[in-house]
Design an enzyme around this catalytic site. Structure first.
Site, mmCIF file in Angstrom:
data_model
loop_
_atom_site.group_PDB
_atom_site.id
_atom_site.type_symbol
_atom_site.label_atom_id
_atom_site.label_comp_id
_atom_site.label_asym_id
_atom_site.label_seq_id
_atom_site.Cartn_x
_atom_site.Cartn_y
_atom_site.Cartn_z
ATOM 1 N N ASP A 21 0.834 -1.218 0.000
ATOM 2 C CA ASP A 21 0.000 0.000 0.000
ATOM 3 C C ASP A 21 0.865 1.263 0.000
ATOM 4 O O ASP A 21 0.641 2.179 0.799
ATOM 5 C CB ASP A 21 -0.926 0.023 1.219
ATOM 6 C CG ASP A 21 -1.549 -1.309 1.538
ATOM 7 O OD1 ASP A 21 -1.845 -2.056 0.599
ATOM 8 O OD2 ASP A 21 -1.737 -1.615 2.734
ATOM 9 N N GLU A 33 -10.874 -1.026 -3.319
ATOM 10 C CA GLU A 33 -10.139 -0.347 -2.256
ATOM 11 C C GLU A 33 -9.000 0.485 -2.823
ATOM 12 O O GLU A 33 -8.854 0.618 -4.037
ATOM 13 C CB GLU A 33 -9.603 -1.371 -1.258
ATOM 14 C CG GLU A 33 -8.682 -2.418 -1.869
ATOM 15 C CD GLU A 33 -8.316 -3.543 -0.901
ATOM 16 O OE1 GLU A 33 -9.013 -3.705 0.110
ATOM 17 O OE2 GLU A 33 -7.334 -4.248 -1.172
#
Length: 328
Positions: free
Chosen positions: A37, A209
């Site tokens: 991420d 997401e």
């Protein structure tokens, strides 16, 4: 061969082996970056990288670079934390998916902990990022993967993920002074509708997401990842709108980052940034190997933007120039 030539040959061989050994030792000093991420913040001629570590001490560390390929710890230590668990910050576990955001002279840092989105601030890019009041952004429900966006009119919006038999993207207007959303503005961005967004290679509920929002020439671009992160088909697509609330139109180019394009499984969940060369890039993570997911590796790829007849950018990646950043 005379005696002198024999000695010279042996000396040359020894020096060559010594040089190669020294070169190998120097090369081995560089290690692959294992941030999931990831996000990159650009300022004053340098790139600053952070991401999900899933290691003790819990929090977020920083690396810096001038070329995107070679990264070092800014203070010269082995680990420089910019936000640390328990240091006037919310969260006990699950420190995920950070984002840098600078507004005027204040640096903000949004992240996930305890499956809640959080915002902290600092007067330095190096932190420490702390909270005046230790709390999540919205404690009314679980929400993760925050992305803070400021529009041209000065309004702020928080893009994030909420759970409802799957992961879905939501947006709400954000009060940056209070550090909270305006709940009456909360709206789901889109549903999981496309085949690439839910492939059968890993069974899971729908997953959307890792949002990033850019505004180019009056059009809003929402980059997002789909599929479970353990799915080899974890990938990135984008949608466009004329308003920060949508409605969002998914672009037919999607996915723009996928294993079939960049050559590695689980390619997704990152951030868009503008490089020192004026080009746009996407930083993301991939699976460790064809058989192992974690720890995930960090990657960077240039974006190619070409405006179509409808005024919307067709976005692709320069798959021949994927960067595998290293650090020491």
């Amino acid at each position: 061969m005379n005696t002198f030539n024999k000695i010279l040959s042996r000396v040359t061989l020894v020096l060559g082996v010594t040089f190669m050994s020294a070169f190998q030792l120097h090369a081995d000093d560089w290690k692959e970056i294992m941030y999931a991420d990831p996000t990159i913040f650009v300022e004053n001629g340098k790139y600053y990288l952070t991401g999900t570590r899933n290691q003790e001490p819990q929090g977020f560390a920083i690396l810096e670079s001038t070329d995107l390929e070679h990264w070092t710890v800014p203070d010269g230590s082995f680990l420089q934390l910019i936000l640390r668990k328990g240091d006037r910050t919310y969260g006990e576990k699950g420190f995920w998916a950070p984002q840098y955001f600078k507004d005027k002279r204040t640096y903000y840092f949004t992240y996930t902990a305890n499956e809640q989105t959080v915002i902290a601030s600092s007067k330095s890019v190096f932190g420490p990022f702390r909270q005046k009041e230790v709390k999540p952004i919205d404690a009314s429900a679980k929400n993760i993967d925050s992305f803070l966006f400021k529009d041209d009119d000065g309004k702020y919006y928080l893009y994030h993920v909420r759970f409802n038999k799957g992961n879905y993207l939501w947006v709400a207007e954000f009060d940056i002074k209070k550090g909270s959303i305006k709940p009456e503005t909360l709206k789901q961005c889109m549903d999981c509708t496309e085949p690439w967004e839910k492939t059968p290679n890993y069974k899971s509920a729908p997953v959307m997401e890792g949002p990033t929002v850019m505004k180019w020439d009056g059009v809003y671009y929402l980059f997002y990842s789909a599929n479970h992160f353990m799915n080899i088909d974890y990938s990135v697509g984008y949608a466009t709108a004329s308003s920060p609330f949508g409605p969002w139109k998914k672009h037919p180019n999607s996915p723009i980052i996928h294993r079939s394009l960049v050559g590695e499984n689980g390619s997704g969940h990152g951030d868009v940034f503008k490089g020192l060369d004026g080009k746009y890039y996407y930083v993301y993570h991939v699976h460790r190997s064809d058989s192992t997911v974690s720890p995930r590796k960090t990657r960077i790829v240039p974006l190619i933007l070409k405006k179509g007849n409808d005024g919307i950018y067709n976005i692709t990646v320069d798959k021949e120039h994927v960067i595998k950043p290293m650090w020491k």
